[in-house]
Motif scaffolding. Structure first.
Motif, short mmCIF file in Angstrom:
data_model
loop_
_atom_site.label_atom_id
_atom_site.label_comp_id
_atom_site.label_asym_id
_atom_site.label_seq_id
_atom_site.Cartn_x
_atom_site.Cartn_y
_atom_site.Cartn_z
N LEU A 228 23.64 31.22 40.02
CA LEU A 228 22.78 31.22 41.20
C LEU A 228 23.57 31.28 42.49
O LEU A 228 22.99 31.33 43.58
N SER A 229 24.89 31.26 42.40
CA SER A 229 25.75 31.25 43.58
C SER A 229 26.25 32.66 43.88
O SER A 229 26.97 33.27 43.09
N ARG A 230 25.90 33.16 45.05
CA ARG A 230 26.36 34.50 45.45
C ARG A 230 27.87 34.52 45.68
O ARG A 230 28.53 35.53 45.40
N GLU A 231 28.41 33.44 46.20
CA GLU A 231 29.86 33.39 46.42
C GLU A 231 30.61 33.43 45.10
O GLU A 231 31.63 34.11 44.96
N GLN A 232 30.13 32.69 44.12
CA GLN A 232 30.75 32.74 42.81
C GLN A 232 30.68 34.15 42.22
O GLN A 232 31.68 34.67 41.70
N ALA A 233 29.52 34.76 42.31
CA ALA A 233 29.33 36.10 41.72
C ALA A 233 30.27 37.11 42.36
O ALA A 233 30.88 37.93 41.66
N ALA A 234 30.39 37.08 43.68
CA ALA A 234 31.26 38.03 44.37
C ALA A 234 32.71 37.85 43.93
O ALA A 234 33.43 38.82 43.67
N HIS A 235 33.15 36.60 43.83
CA HIS A 235 34.53 36.33 43.41
C HIS A 235 34.74 36.76 41.96
O HIS A 235 35.78 37.36 41.62
N ALA A 236 33.78 36.47 41.10
CA ALA A 236 33.89 36.85 39.69
C ALA A 236 33.99 38.36 39.54
O ALA A 236 34.82 38.87 38.76
N ARG A 237 33.16 39.09 40.27
CA ARG A 237 33.19 40.55 40.16
C ARG A 237 34.52 41.12 40.59
O ARG A 237 35.03 42.08 39.99
N LYS A 238 35.12 40.55 41.64
CA LYS A 238 36.43 41.03 42.08
C LYS A 238 37.49 40.77 41.02
O LYS A 238 38.33 41.64 40.72
N ARG A 239 37.46 39.58 40.43
CA ARG A 239 38.43 39.26 39.37
C ARG A 239 38.28 40.21 38.19
O ARG A 239 39.26 40.66 37.60
N ILE A 240 37.05 40.48 37.83
CA ILE A 240 36.77 41.36 36.68
C ILE A 240 37.28 42.77 36.96
O ILE A 240 37.88 43.42 36.10
N ALA A 241 37.05 43.23 38.19
CA ALA A 241 37.55 44.57 38.55
C ALA A 241 39.08 44.59 38.51
O ALA A 241 39.68 45.56 38.02
N ASP A 242 39.71 43.54 39.02
CA ASP A 242 41.17 43.48 39.02
C ASP A 242 41.73 43.47 37.59
O ASP A 242 42.83 43.97 37.34
N GLU A 243 40.97 42.91 36.65
CA GLU A 243 41.38 42.86 35.25
C GLU A 243 41.07 44.16 34.51
O GLU A 243 41.47 44.33 33.35
N GLY A 244 40.31 45.06 35.15
CA GLY A 244 39.92 46.29 34.48
C GLY A 244 38.89 46.08 33.39
O GLY A 244 38.87 46.81 32.39
N LEU A 245 37.99 45.11 33.59
CA LEU A 245 37.02 44.74 32.55
C LEU A 245 35.57 45.01 32.95
O LEU A 245 34.65 44.47 32.34
N THR A 246 35.37 45.86 33.95
CA THR A 246 34.00 46.08 34.42
C THR A 246 33.11 46.75 33.38
O THR A 246 31.88 46.62 33.44
N ASP A 247 33.72 47.43 32.41
CA ASP A 247 32.91 48.06 31.36
C ASP A 247 32.43 47.06 30.32
O ASP A 247 31.53 47.36 29.53
N LEU A 248 33.02 45.86 30.31
CA LEU A 248 32.64 44.85 29.32
C LEU A 248 31.86 43.67 29.91
O LEU A 248 31.25 42.90 29.15
N ILE A 249 31.90 43.50 31.22
CA ILE A 249 31.30 42.29 31.82
C ILE A 249 30.35 42.67 32.94
O ILE A 249 30.67 43.48 33.81
N GLU A 250 29.18 42.05 32.91
CA GLU A 250 28.20 42.16 34.00
C GLU A 250 27.94 40.76 34.55
O GLU A 250 27.62 39.84 33.79
N ILE A 251 28.07 40.59 35.86
CA ILE A 251 27.78 39.32 36.50
C ILE A 251 26.50 39.47 37.31
O ILE A 251 26.38 40.38 38.14
N ARG A 252 25.54 38.59 37.06
CA ARG A 252 24.26 38.64 37.75
C ARG A 252 24.03 37.36 38.56
O ARG A 252 24.36 36.27 38.10
N VAL A 253 23.43 37.52 39.73
CA VAL A 253 22.89 36.37 40.45
C VAL A 253 21.47 36.20 39.94
O VAL A 253 20.54 36.89 40.38
N GLN A 254 21.31 35.31 38.97
CA GLN A 254 20.04 35.23 38.23
C GLN A 254 19.88 33.85 37.63
O GLN A 254 20.84 33.23 37.16
N ASP A 255 18.66 33.35 37.64
CA ASP A 255 18.32 32.11 36.96
C ASP A 255 18.30 32.38 35.45
O ASP A 255 17.77 33.41 35.01
N TYR A 256 18.85 31.47 34.67
CA TYR A 256 18.86 31.69 33.22
C TYR A 256 17.45 31.85 32.65
O TYR A 256 17.25 32.52 31.63
#
Length: 432
Positions: A228-256
């Protein structure tokens, strides 16, 4: 005012009915109490006014956050000395302070008013939660609570947590670093979930993406992480891109509760269930059960509390609720297990690791203290003081067995009864 410390110590002992276990230093430089240990410093009489209006934990915390009280020496030792006085007999203490029938206590309260100076009390520090809207654990209010706790700056959290950006109990071995222990915790979760290449993993409360990255990078899992945290999501997406894992991971700002794209092979919920609330816990368990395929696994990593003699009398900790995790609730381990079973899960393993969390929290506090000035610049002096007290007090609570942390491995066992778990469940990578 001459010798304020002696007067305060005498009054405190009259109100509490026992000796004050720590040394006290007042704003006039005077000291009283046992020597050789940490010193509780009352820098400003405003702290006393807070205590008069809010006796007990919340008044003390407000004074701490405002910088009106401080500690010289070992913070853990002071909290340990005060724990029995403030937390383990908190209700008794409040009833004594609120008493209007005992002449001795009334006299002590009048004396404290004279020392405290002009009333009314100061306003609560700006870091205190206020203006909550919506019913407790509604989607709207949960989003507000998550934002209060997590949207305080990714740089601040990186300073405290270290490069792993894992905000949950690490899994320690002798001589290991915090980074080693956090990597081992993530790998423990992955092995308990029996992750394999191509498996779909839902990471509920994914934080800054550390579990998602580990599962994708080390096991080839396809991961959906929700926060639910937009700041967390933005940071996570950047880390994932830096790792080259965007094809395997999707980060959503979403309630479970809004995730509908099951089934998943596995679900990890690490340090998230504390936000759910007792009234919503069955809904949480039902939702995760429905999102798993038959034979799918849930790893629920959750802080617990000791059971109360009367569970209906349980109250959310005033400090945690007002400054740290608004609306956060802890359940006894047995209650969590029962709800998971009622939802249809077969609970296959419970591992208690509370000592590991005490070690983790002490490392986080050390990180914060080592770069204190930067932490204050990144947030505020009050916010940094909140986190220092919260983490240190939590470490003492884990050490004293006031709270614990447990990993529940639960399976959506199919009708056939084949759970897919190993005969020796502690050997998580053993083939079935």
């Amino acid at each position: 005012m001459a010798d304020a410390a002696s007067r305060l110590t005498t009054l405190a002992e009259e109100l509490l009915g026992e000796p004050l276990p720590v040394r006290l230093r007042a704003w006039d430089g005077s000291e009283a109490g046992p020597v050789g240990g940490p010193v509780l410093i009352v820098r400003d009489r405003r702290a006393l006014r807070r205590l008069i209006w809010k006796p007990g934990e919340l008044g003390l915390v407000r004074a701490w956050v405002a910088g009106e009280i401080d500690v010289e020496g070992d913070l853990y030792a002071l909290l340990d000395s005060l724990s029995g006085l403030l937390w383990e007999r908190g209700e008794e203490t409040r009833s004594l302070l609120d008493s209007v029938r005992d002449p001795r206590l009334r006299a002590a309260a009048r004396a404290l008013l004279r020392i405290a100076g002009p009333l009314p009390p100061p306003k609560p520090p700006v870091e205190e939660v206020r203006g909550r809207s919506g019913s407790r654990h509604s989607k709207r209010r949960d989003k507000q609570a998550i934002s209060h706790h997590y949207d305080v700056g990714n740089d601040f959290y990186e300073l405290v947590l270290g490069p792993s950006m894992v905000y949950s109990c690490a899994y320690w071995s002798e001589g290991g670093t915090l980074e080693d222990a956090q990597r081992d915790k993530l790998d423990l979760v992955a092995r308990k979930l029996n992750l394999k290449e191509g498996d779909r993993l839902l990471d509920v409360g994914c934080g800054w993406g550390s579990m998602a990255i580990h599962a994708a990078r080390e096991y080839g899992a396809r991961v959906v992480g929700v926060t639910l945290s937009r700041e967390q999501a933005a940071h996570a997406r950047k880390r994932i891109a830096d790792e080259g894992l965007t094809d395997l991971i999707e980060i959503r700002v979403q309630d479970y509760r809004d995730v509908t794209d099951g089934p998943y092979d596995a679900i990890s919920s690490i340090g998230m269930a504390e936000h759910v609330g007792a009234a919503k816990y069955r809904e949480y368990a039902d939702d995760l059960y429905a999102l798993l395929k038959p034979g799918g696994r849930l790893l629920n990593h959750q802080i617990s509390r000791r059971p109360e003699p009367d569970e209906d009398a349980y109250e959310i900790d005033a400090f945690i609720d007002a400054y740290v995790f608004p609306d956060g609730e802890l359940s006894p381990m047995g209650s969590t297990l029962t709800v998971l079973e009622d939802a249809g899960f077969e609970v296959r393993d419970v591992e208690a690791i509370r000592e590991h969390y005490a070690l983790t929290l002490r490392r986080w506090v050390a990180n914060l203290e080592a770069d204190w000035d930067r932490a204050v610049r990144l947030t505020s002096a009050g916010r940094a003081r909140v986190w220092r007290l919260y983490m240190a007090a939590s470490a003492v609570s884990f050490e004293r067995n006031r709270i614990g942390v447990n990993q529940f491995l639960a399976v959506k066992t199919p009708v056939s009864g084949k759970s897919g778990t190993a005969l020796r469940p502690r050997v998580w990578n053993e083939k079935v």
